[in-house]
Design a protein around this motif. Sequence first.
Motif, PDB file in Angstrom:
ATOM      1  N   ASN A 196      17.430 -19.301   6.594  1.00 44.33           N
ATOM      2  CA  ASN A 196      16.779 -18.176   5.937  1.00 44.33           C
ATOM      3  C   ASN A 196      15.713 -18.669   4.961  1.00 44.33           C
ATOM      4  O   ASN A 196      16.000 -19.503   4.104  1.00 44.33           O
ATOM      5  CB  ASN A 196      17.847 -17.378   5.176  1.00 44.33           C
ATOM      6  N   GLU A 197      14.499 -18.156   5.129  1.00 48.84           N
ATOM      7  CA  GLU A 197      13.417 -18.344   4.156  1.00 48.84           C
ATOM      8  C   GLU A 197      13.148 -19.812   3.811  1.00 48.84           C
ATOM      9  O   GLU A 197      13.103 -20.199   2.653  1.00 48.84           O
ATOM     10  CB  GLU A 197      13.707 -17.528   2.889  1.00 48.84           C
ATOM     11  N   ALA A 198      12.912 -20.623   4.820  1.00 49.06           N
ATOM     12  CA  ALA A 198      12.663 -22.050   4.616  1.00 49.06           C
ATOM     13  C   ALA A 198      11.210 -22.364   4.250  1.00 49.06           C
ATOM     14  O   ALA A 198      10.920 -23.486   3.844  1.00 49.06           O
ATOM     15  CB  ALA A 198      13.051 -22.831   5.863  1.00 49.06           C
ATOM     16  N   PHE A 199      10.291 -21.393   4.398  1.00 46.36           N
ATOM     17  CA  PHE A 199       8.873 -21.658   4.175  1.00 46.36           C
ATOM     18  C   PHE A 199       8.328 -20.967   2.930  1.00 46.36           C
ATOM     19  O   PHE A 199       8.716 -19.844   2.600  1.00 46.36           O
ATOM     20  CB  PHE A 199       8.042 -21.204   5.379  1.00 46.36           C
ATOM     21  N   ASN A 200       7.370 -21.637   2.288  1.00 52.12           N
ATOM     22  CA  ASN A 200       6.548 -21.034   1.240  1.00 52.12           C
ATOM     23  C   ASN A 200       5.435 -20.239   1.912  1.00 52.12           C
ATOM     24  O   ASN A 200       5.196 -20.366   3.110  1.00 52.12           O
ATOM     25  CB  ASN A 200       5.921 -22.131   0.361  1.00 52.12           C
ATOM     26  N   GLU A 201       4.728 -19.449   1.120  1.00 54.72           N
ATOM     27  CA  GLU A 201       3.632 -18.637   1.659  1.00 54.72           C
ATOM     28  C   GLU A 201       2.516 -19.479   2.275  1.00 54.72           C
ATOM     29  O   GLU A 201       1.833 -19.040   3.189  1.00 54.72           O
ATOM     30  CB  GLU A 201       3.051 -17.731   0.574  1.00 54.72           C
ATOM     31  N   ASP A 202       2.335 -20.716   1.783  1.00 56.75           N
ATOM     32  CA  ASP A 202       1.270 -21.570   2.314  1.00 56.75           C
ATOM     33  C   ASP A 202       1.693 -22.334   3.560  1.00 56.75           C
ATOM     34  O   ASP A 202       0.946 -23.167   4.074  1.00 56.75           O
ATOM     35  CB  ASP A 202       0.756 -22.540   1.243  1.00 56.75           C
ATOM     36  N   GLY A 203       2.902 -22.075   4.053  1.00 58.48           N
ATOM     37  CA  GLY A 203       3.374 -22.703   5.277  1.00 58.48           C
ATOM     38  C   GLY A 203       4.091 -24.021   5.085  1.00 58.48           C
ATOM     39  O   GLY A 203       4.571 -24.614   6.055  1.00 58.48           O
ATOM     40  N   THR A 204       4.185 -24.479   3.857  1.00 56.96           N
ATOM     41  CA  THR A 204       4.948 -25.699   3.595  1.00 56.96           C
ATOM     42  C   THR A 204       6.432 -25.341   3.496  1.00 56.96           C
ATOM     43  O   THR A 204       6.794 -24.198   3.218  1.00 56.96           O
ATOM     44  CB  THR A 204       4.498 -26.379   2.282  1.00 56.96           C
ATOM     45  N   LEU A 205       7.272 -26.339   3.724  1.00 58.95           N
ATOM     46  CA  LEU A 205       8.703 -26.101   3.584  1.00 58.95           C
ATOM     47  C   LEU A 205       9.055 -25.933   2.110  1.00 58.95           C
ATOM     48  O   LEU A 205       8.561 -26.664   1.252  1.00 58.95           O
ATOM     49  CB  LEU A 205       9.509 -27.248   4.193  1.00 58.95           C
ATOM     50  N   ARG A 206       9.900 -24.957   1.845  1.00 61.95           N
ATOM     51  CA  ARG A 206      10.342 -24.656   0.487  1.00 61.95           C
ATOM     52  C   ARG A 206      11.154 -25.828  -0.067  1.00 61.95           C
ATOM     53  O   ARG A 206      11.958 -26.430   0.642  1.00 61.95           O
ATOM     54  CB  ARG A 206      11.207 -23.395   0.528  1.00 61.95           C
ATOM     55  N   ASP A 207      10.952 -26.134  -1.338  1.00 63.14           N
ATOM     56  CA  ASP A 207      11.693 -27.197  -2.005  1.00 63.14           C
ATOM     57  C   ASP A 207      13.113 -26.702  -2.267  1.00 63.14           C
ATOM     58  O   ASP A 207      13.340 -25.871  -3.147  1.00 63.14           O
ATOM     59  CB  ASP A 207      10.998 -27.563  -3.327  1.00 63.14           C
ATOM     60  N   THR A 208      14.059 -27.193  -1.471  1.00 62.68           N
ATOM     61  CA  THR A 208      15.454 -26.763  -1.582  1.00 62.68           C
ATOM     62  C   THR A 208      16.351 -27.995  -1.626  1.00 62.68           C
ATOM     63  O   THR A 208      15.927 -29.110  -1.318  1.00 62.68           O
ATOM     64  CB  THR A 208      15.880 -25.910  -0.370  1.00 62.68           C
ATOM     65  N   ILE A 209      17.588 -27.772  -1.953  1.00 64.32           N
ATOM     66  CA  ILE A 209      18.577 -28.844  -1.910  1.00 64.32           C
ATOM     67  C   ILE A 209      18.634 -29.453  -0.511  1.00 64.32           C
ATOM     68  O   ILE A 209      18.794 -30.659  -0.344  1.00 64.32           O
ATOM     69  CB  ILE A 209      19.966 -28.326  -2.368  1.00 64.32           C
ATOM     70  N   TRP A 210      18.465 -28.609   0.500  1.00 64.18           N
ATOM     71  CA  TRP A 210      18.555 -29.066   1.889  1.00 64.18           C
ATOM     72  C   TRP A 210      17.381 -29.971   2.251  1.00 64.18           C
ATOM     73  O   TRP A 210      17.569 -31.029   2.843  1.00 64.18           O
ATOM     74  CB  TRP A 210      18.642 -27.871   2.839  1.00 64.18           C
ATOM     75  N   LEU A 211      16.170 -29.546   1.904  1.00 66.07           N
ATOM     76  CA  LEU A 211      14.985 -30.344   2.220  1.00 66.07           C
ATOM     77  C   LEU A 211      14.979 -31.641   1.406  1.00 66.07           C
ATOM     78  O   LEU A 211      14.711 -32.716   1.949  1.00 66.07           O
ATOM     79  CB  LEU A 211      13.708 -29.539   1.950  1.00 66.07           C
ATOM     80  N   GLN A 218      17.437 -33.406   0.111  1.00 55.86           N
ATOM     81  CA  GLN A 218      18.471 -34.388   0.439  1.00 55.86           C
ATOM     82  C   GLN A 218      18.562 -34.723   1.921  1.00 55.86           C
ATOM     83  O   GLN A 218      18.953 -35.829   2.273  1.00 55.86           O
ATOM     84  CB  GLN A 218      19.843 -33.897  -0.059  1.00 55.86           C
ATOM     85  N   LEU A 219      18.215 -33.782   2.792  1.00 57.74           N
ATOM     86  CA  LEU A 219      18.408 -34.004   4.231  1.00 57.74           C
ATOM     87  C   LEU A 219      17.111 -34.091   5.016  1.00 57.74           C
ATOM     88  O   LEU A 219      17.128 -34.436   6.191  1.00 57.74           O
ATOM     89  CB  LEU A 219      19.282 -32.875   4.818  1.00 57.74           C
ATOM     90  N   GLY A 220      15.990 -33.748   4.368  1.00 56.75           N
ATOM     91  CA  GLY A 220      14.713 -33.768   5.076  1.00 56.75           C
ATOM     92  C   GLY A 220      14.571 -32.557   5.978  1.00 56.75           C
ATOM     93  O   GLY A 220      15.500 -31.750   6.132  1.00 56.75           O
ATOM     94  N   PRO A 221      13.413 -32.395   6.618  1.00 56.16           N
ATOM     95  CA  PRO A 221      13.164 -31.208   7.440  1.00 56.16           C
ATOM     96  C   PRO A 221      14.092 -31.078   8.646  1.00 56.16           C
ATOM     97  O   PRO A 221      14.261 -29.989   9.193  1.00 56.16           O
ATOM     98  CB  PRO A 221      11.706 -31.361   7.873  1.00 56.16           C
ATOM     99  N   GLY A 222      14.734 -32.156   9.030  1.00 52.46           N
ATOM    100  CA  GLY A 222      15.650 -32.104  10.171  1.00 52.46           C
ATOM    101  C   GLY A 222      16.889 -31.264   9.943  1.00 52.46           C
ATOM    102  O   GLY A 222      17.629 -30.974  10.888  1.00 52.46           O
TER     103      GLY A 222
END
Length: 196
Positions: A123-138, A140-144
């Motif tokens: 759910n909601e992994a992207f920012n409005e500019d199309g970059t991946l949202r800075d989350t605990i998941w991104l 620590q685990l990367g985009p994978g």
Amino acid sequence: LAAHTGMRVGTAVDTSALANDATYRAAVGAEFSTVTPENVMKWEVVEPEQGRFDFTQADTLVAFARAHKQKVRGHTLVWHSQLPAWLTSRSWTAAELRPVLREHILTEVGHFRGRIWAWDVVNEAFNEDGTLRDTIWLRQLGPGYIAKAFRWAHEADPHARLYYNDYNLESIGPKSDAAYALVQDLRRQGVRIDGV
């Protein structure tokens, strides 16, 4: 009106109102063919303490849907918000966090196996500019982490439909382009995803 066409019409359900407001309960039961929980399947509710799962509220909604011949859309397995304090109040390494995410997805989807028609997996992994949202998941685990989440959800229930969920994707722009590219990438990897 939509029933004879095979089109499903759904609503997000406030389970407190469902329990306490007869008019609301009657409308939800009569007017919709699918229901989506507003909050009772989110991480902070179903796993308030690490390894202790509580599906009581979600089970109540699923039972209501079954009694009204409705399908249930599970919402949501992986999100940056409404996470329990035990998850957000400490630092994790990738080696520590990956099995936590995997266990959560396998346990929740597995609990509802065969009773949930579709899942909002990420759910909601992207920012409005199309970059991946800075989350605990991104962090620590990367985009994978996104592909892994879909794979684990499919493993737990191979028959459930799996979706990426987000807002502001209705028009062409950086965010919708990023979501489209995500789906292309997941499909190229052989990851099961049924829609956005």
